[in-house]
Scaffold this motif. Structure first.
Motif, short mmCIF file in Angstrom:
data_model
loop_
_atom_site.label_atom_id
_atom_site.label_comp_id
_atom_site.label_asym_id
_atom_site.label_seq_id
_atom_site.Cartn_x
_atom_site.Cartn_y
_atom_site.Cartn_z
N GLU A 170 -1.78 -0.87 -15.85
CA GLU A 170 -0.85 -0.27 -15.04
C GLU A 170 -0.01 -1.35 -14.13
OE1 GLU A 170 -1.14 3.43 -11.62
OE2 GLU A 170 -2.62 1.80 -11.56
N PRO A 171 1.28 -1.25 -14.28
CA PRO A 171 2.08 -2.23 -13.35
C PRO A 171 1.74 -1.99 -11.82
CG PRO A 171 3.43 -1.29 -14.98
CD PRO A 171 2.28 -0.29 -14.93
N TYR A 172 2.03 -3.16 -11.08
CA TYR A 172 1.78 -3.02 -9.65
C TYR A 172 2.65 -1.94 -9.19
CZ TYR A 172 1.74 -4.28 -4.51
OH TYR A 172 1.93 -4.28 -3.36
N ALA A 173 3.88 -1.94 -9.36
CA ALA A 173 4.69 -1.22 -8.49
C ALA A 173 4.06 0.41 -9.04
CB ALA A 173 6.07 -0.97 -9.30
N MET A 174 3.64 0.82 -10.17
CA MET A 174 3.31 2.12 -10.34
C MET A 174 1.86 2.51 -9.73
SD MET A 174 5.75 3.18 -12.32
CE MET A 174 6.80 2.17 -11.50
N ARG A 175 0.95 1.37 -9.59
CA ARG A 175 -0.09 1.39 -8.94
C ARG A 175 0.33 1.98 -7.55
NH1 ARG A 175 -3.60 -1.76 -5.51
NH2 ARG A 175 -2.51 -3.85 -6.09
N ARG A 176 1.28 1.26 -6.96
CA ARG A 176 1.43 1.66 -5.42
C ARG A 176 2.10 2.85 -5.33
NH1 ARG A 176 -0.62 0.87 -1.82
NH2 ARG A 176 1.10 0.62 -0.37
N LEU A 177 3.00 3.44 -6.20
CA LEU A 177 3.53 4.80 -6.28
C LEU A 177 2.25 5.80 -6.45
CD1 LEU A 177 6.42 4.69 -8.66
CD2 LEU A 177 6.49 5.85 -6.44
N ARG A 178 1.26 5.41 -7.24
CA ARG A 178 0.10 6.41 -7.49
C ARG A 178 -0.48 6.52 -6.24
NH1 ARG A 178 -4.76 4.82 -8.71
NH2 ARG A 178 -4.36 2.99 -9.60
N GLU A 179 -0.91 5.52 -5.43
CA GLU A 179 -1.73 5.34 -4.29
C GLU A 179 -0.98 6.23 -3.11
OE1 GLU A 179 -3.99 1.18 -5.25
OE2 GLU A 179 -2.25 1.20 -3.96
#
Length: 536
Positions: A170-179
């Motif tokens: 998972e890319p970092y940007a998508m992890r932050r979106l998910r969180e």
């Protein structure tokens, strides 16, 4: 006429769907010839074209149209190949070369959800498929194992076996979106034909962020690999073979395919069975071009259904600036989405949709935008860094219902080979527009949760096209309302089959390739089973 060739199966089109259907038949011992209109191009050629292109955001730039097998090109100017008859423009992009359009796809490999197969029965809209999710499920699995699909289990589509691979990192940007969206939305990793580990001799994704227009290392599956697999299985592939007509006998059985080579020399290929495996524009075009005294409206078209029910997945979008640095551009370009609106009772009122997040680097687009505004020097550096770090975009992927007035026909103009061009009649109806209106609530909430500022909605009334061409060869039980049966066999010709996303009766909310491939593998399985029964 020049040389004559013959085989048990003549497959027209060498994309993922045609090539993997051909492979399955060849592995069973059948002789197979694949006819591809366009040239054979290698991955290293395509990577070099992309790197040297002055239009880095133009995903068609590595795939120029060739005179003997033209396809639509819109940049730097429309080449006029696909005629537009409105009322809404249908700016389809596809590639005519060995391997087809999946050379530059996003590799999404979603399955339909079970209710997608029965929206008429459940919601009173569209049509029901002539088969169920359960009937297609084994062939979804077969398709995923052939391509190498990575994904997680939270897709809404039941599985009999696990994915071939775990999800790509998972890319970092998508992890932050998910969180940050977690209190309201579940952000899930997209199921993709992209390696998360070494698979079938190909390496894992290393995050080049150029999945479109070309994965430089073949971590992402594409039709060029399918064509190679078909040839390895024993199929013979002829590039630069632009089929312009199918011939038939007095009983209506297809007997031959006629094709032009680049010098416009005509060749004739005979066979026992014919599989039209081009896309949802070129396949109906060929059938219409093959009109005869016996079939004046074209082949497989006694009910006038060939070319009708053209569908895709229109999109609208929102771009905004988040309140933290995210730096899109690390990892795959389209890695995550929200799927809560893919199905529900609301489908009786408006289109369902997926919400898809881009992870495409913002540097190129932001640079072009700022320079066009006259921004230079220190201010350019400052604003470019801000956009590259914080800009986000989310789009909807909307269902379009089948409508016989949306269609592909033969155009008034001819291409360089003297063959009539395709003409598109397309529209965006209220059902889809209402889905767009509903999705704007999600856009606004997502921006709010991400601390979004500088909100930029796509222009009202404008719908981007996702190049998921389907519906123009729709399958069904009634020959009066469909072009082929549930096995992909043309109602009018017992040795003519369709292996194409065109056979899909409805579009659902997911990219069409895996659905089309699963249906084609089921068709090949049915053909082989029938032949086995006849030989015993």
């Amino acid at each position: 006429m020049a040389d004559q060739l013959t085989a048990d199966f003549i497959v027209i089109g060498s994309g993922i769907i045609g090539s993997l259907a051909a492979r399955k038949l060849a592995l069973a011992g059948a002789s197979v010839i694949i006819l591809e209109a366009g040239p054979r191009v290698t991955r290293d050629e395509l990577v070099a074209r992309f790197r040297n292109s002055p239009r880095r955001s133009d995903w068609m730039s590595p795939y120029p149209s060739v005179p003997w097998a033209p396809h639509p090109i819109y940049l730097p100017a429309d080449n006029g190949y696909l005629e537009q008859a409105g009322p809404y423009p249908y700016l389809a992009e596809y590639i005519r070369q060995v391997g087809g359009t999946s050379w530059h796809w996003a590799a999404h490999a979603w399955r339909n959800v079970p209710n997608d197969f029965k929206i008429k029965s459940l919601y009173g809209v569209g049509v029901d498929w002539p088969l169920t999710y359960e009937e297609l499920e084994p062939f979804y699995q077969e398709a995923e194992e052939l391509m190498g699909v990575s994904g997680a289990d939270n897709t809404g589509s039941p599985r009999s076996k696990p994915f071939p691979m775990e999800p790509v990192a998972e890319p970092y940007a998508m992890r932050r979106l998910r969180e940050r969206l977690a209190p309201v939305y579940e952000v899930v990793g997209n199921t993709t034909a992209r390696n998360s580990r070494t698979y079938d001799g190909r390496p894992p994704c290393c995050g080049n962020n150029s999945c479109q227009p070309i994965c430089p290392i073949d971590a992402q599956y594409h039709g060029g690999l399918s064509a190679d697999a078909a040839e390895a299985a024993g199929a013979r592939l002829l590039p630069n073979a632009n089929v312009y007509k199918l011939e038939h006998d007095a009983q209506g059985r297809i007997t031959a395919a006629l094709y032009f080579d680049p010098d416009k020399k005509s060749h004739r290929v005979t066979g026992k069975n014919f599989i039209v495996a081009a896309n949802g524009i070129e396949s109906p075009r060929l059938l219409l071009l093959s009109a005869s005294d016996k079939f004046p409206k074209g082949l497989a078209n006694s009910s006038d259904m060939v070319g009708r029910n053209l569908m895709d997945h229109p999109s609208t979008s929102l771009s905004f600036d988040a309140d933290e640095d995210l730096w899109l551009g690390r990892g795959p370009q389209s890695p995550s989405s929200i799927n809560v609106m893919r199905d529900g009772a609301f489908r009786s009122e408006h289109s369902p949709y997926r919400l898809d997040f881009t992870n495409i680097s913002r540097v190129d687009g932001a640079t072009r935008s700022l320079i066009s505004q006259g921004v230079y020097g220190v201010e350019l550096e400052k604003r470019l860094r801000h956009s590259a770090a914080r800009e986000l975009s989310v789009k909807n992927v909307l269902e379009v219902l089948p409508d016989p007035e949306r269609r592909i026909m033969l155009g008034a103009e001819k291409d360089a080979m003297g063959i009539p061009k395709p003409r598109a009649h397309y529209s965006i109806d209220d059902y889809t527009r209402k889905g767009h209106e509903r999705s704007k609530q999600d856009f606004a909430r997502i921006a709010e949760l991400m601390g979004g500022t500088n909100l930029r909605y796509s222009k009202e009334g404008d719908f981007a096209n996702n190049q998921h061409i389907c519906g123009t060869l729709s399958m069904g039980n009634d020959p009066k309302t469909s072009a082929c049966d549930k096995w992909g066999r043309a109602h009018d010709h017992d040795n003519l089959f369709f292996a194409s996303t065109g056979v899909m009766p409805t579009s659902s909310t997911c990219n069409s390739t895996e659905n089309g491939l699963a249906l084609a593998l089921r068709t090949a399985d049915h053909i082989l089973a029938q032949q086995a029964r006849r030989s015993t």
